[in-house]
Scaffold this motif. Structure first.
Motif, mmCIF file in Angstrom:
data_model
loop_
_atom_site.group_PDB
_atom_site.id
_atom_site.type_symbol
_atom_site.label_atom_id
_atom_site.label_comp_id
_atom_site.label_asym_id
_atom_site.label_seq_id
_atom_site.Cartn_x
_atom_site.Cartn_y
_atom_site.Cartn_z
ATOM 1 N N ARG A 160 0.833 -1.219 0.000
ATOM 2 C CA ARG A 160 0.000 0.000 0.000
ATOM 3 C C ARG A 160 0.861 1.260 0.000
ATOM 4 O O ARG A 160 0.549 2.235 -0.680
ATOM 5 C CB ARG A 160 -0.926 0.000 1.211
ATOM 6 N N MET A 161 1.933 1.248 0.783
ATOM 7 C CA MET A 161 2.818 2.421 0.836
ATOM 8 C C MET A 161 3.442 2.686 -0.536
ATOM 9 O O MET A 161 3.532 3.828 -0.972
ATOM 10 C CB MET A 161 3.910 2.225 1.884
ATOM 11 N N GLU A 162 3.882 1.619 -1.189
ATOM 12 C CA GLU A 162 4.470 1.787 -2.517
ATOM 13 C C GLU A 162 3.436 2.335 -3.492
ATOM 14 O O GLU A 162 3.731 3.238 -4.281
ATOM 15 C CB GLU A 162 5.011 0.448 -3.017
ATOM 16 N N ALA A 163 2.215 1.824 -3.438
ATOM 17 C CA ALA A 163 1.159 2.289 -4.343
ATOM 18 C C ALA A 163 0.816 3.756 -4.094
ATOM 19 O O ALA A 163 0.635 4.524 -5.040
ATOM 20 C CB ALA A 163 -0.078 1.416 -4.187
ATOM 21 N N ARG A 164 0.735 4.153 -2.836
ATOM 22 C CA ARG A 164 0.369 5.538 -2.509
ATOM 23 C C ARG A 164 1.478 6.535 -2.839
ATOM 24 O O ARG A 164 1.223 7.684 -3.143
ATOM 25 C CB ARG A 164 0.050 5.656 -1.019
ATOM 26 N N HIS A 165 2.709 6.093 -2.726
ATOM 27 C CA HIS A 165 3.843 7.008 -2.877
ATOM 28 C C HIS A 165 4.755 6.577 -4.021
ATOM 29 O O HIS A 165 5.973 6.705 -3.935
ATOM 30 C CB HIS A 165 4.641 7.064 -1.562
#
Length: 190
Positions: free
Chosen positions: A110-115
Motif C-alpha cells: 500500500r505504501m508503494e502504491a500511494r507514494h
C-alpha cells in the motif's frame, strides 16, 4: 523470471559472465577473469546495442583484461572507448522506470502504491549515484589509479531481485572490473 520480465538470453549471459569475471578477479584467478571478460565482450559486441551502458562496461572490462595480460596500450585505448560510451549514461537514468516489486506485507504494498512517484524518484537518485561512481571509477582506471568507490562488492549487496531496466543499468555501473579493495599489498605497513 528473467524471461517473463522481457530479458533475453544475451542479457542473462552477459550479467553472469561479467559477474563471474569480477568474482574471479577478486578471488585472484586472473586467467578465469580474462576469459570471462573476453566472452562477455564478444557477447556485447554481437548481441547488445552500442548505446546500451553494458556495452561500455564490456569495453572497460576488456581493458582490465588487457591490463592483466600486460597489454597497457590496448587497455588505455579500450578505457578511452568505454569512457566515450559511458558519457551518455547519466542521461539515461531519468528514463529508467523501476518495476513494481513484490512486497512482504500488505502495508508495504500500500505504501508503494500511494507514494509511487517518491519511490521512483528515490530509486533514480540511488541509481544516479551508482552511475556517478562508475564514471569516477572509469576515470581512475583509465589513468591506472585505484577507483574511489567500491563496485563489485556493492553489486553483491545491492543486486536487485527483479529483472528490469534498473537492474541492467545497475549491473553496467557496478560490474566494471576493478582490483579488489583489500589486496594485502595495498595495506599500510605497521
Amino acid at each position: 523470471m528473467a524471461r517473463a520480465a522481457g530479458w533475453r538470453g544475451a542479457d542473462l549471459a552477459f550479467e553472469r559472465l561479467t559477474e563471474a569475471g569480477c568474482a574471479a578477479l577478486h578471488g585472484g584467478d586472473l586467467p578465469a577473469a580474462i576469459a570471462a571478460f573476453g566472452k562477455a565482450r564478444r557477447l556485447a559486441f554481437w548481441r547488445i546495442a552500442r548505446s546500451d551502458p553494458r556495452h561500455a562496461t564490456s569495453l572497460a572490462n576488456a581493458a582490465m583484461a588487457a591490463r592483466l595480460a600486460g597489454r597497457e596500450a590496448r587497455a588505455r585505448r579500450l578505457y578511452a572507448a568505454a569512457r566515450r560510451r559511458w558519457a551518455a549514461v547519466p542521461g539515461r537514468v531519468a528514463a529508467v522506470e523501476p518495476a513494481r516489486r513484490a512486497r512482504s506485507s500488505l502495508f508495504h504494498l500500500r505504501m508503494e502504491a500511494r507514494h509511487w512517484d517518491t519511490y521512483v524518484a528515490n530509486q533514480r537518485k540511488r541509481l544516479a549515484g551508482f552511475v556517478a561512481d562508475a564514471d569516477a571509477a572509469l576515470a581512475a582506471l583509465a589513468e591506472s589509479r585505484r577507483p574511489p568507490a567500491r563496485l563489485y562488492t556493492r553489486w553483491r549487496g545491492e543486486k536487485p531481485p527483479v529483472f528490469d531496466e534498473m537492474r541492467k543499468l545497475m549491473s553496467a555501473a557496478l560490474l566494471i572490473a576493478a582490483p579488489p579493495e583489500d589486496r594485502p599489498e595495498d595495506r599500510l605497513e605497521a
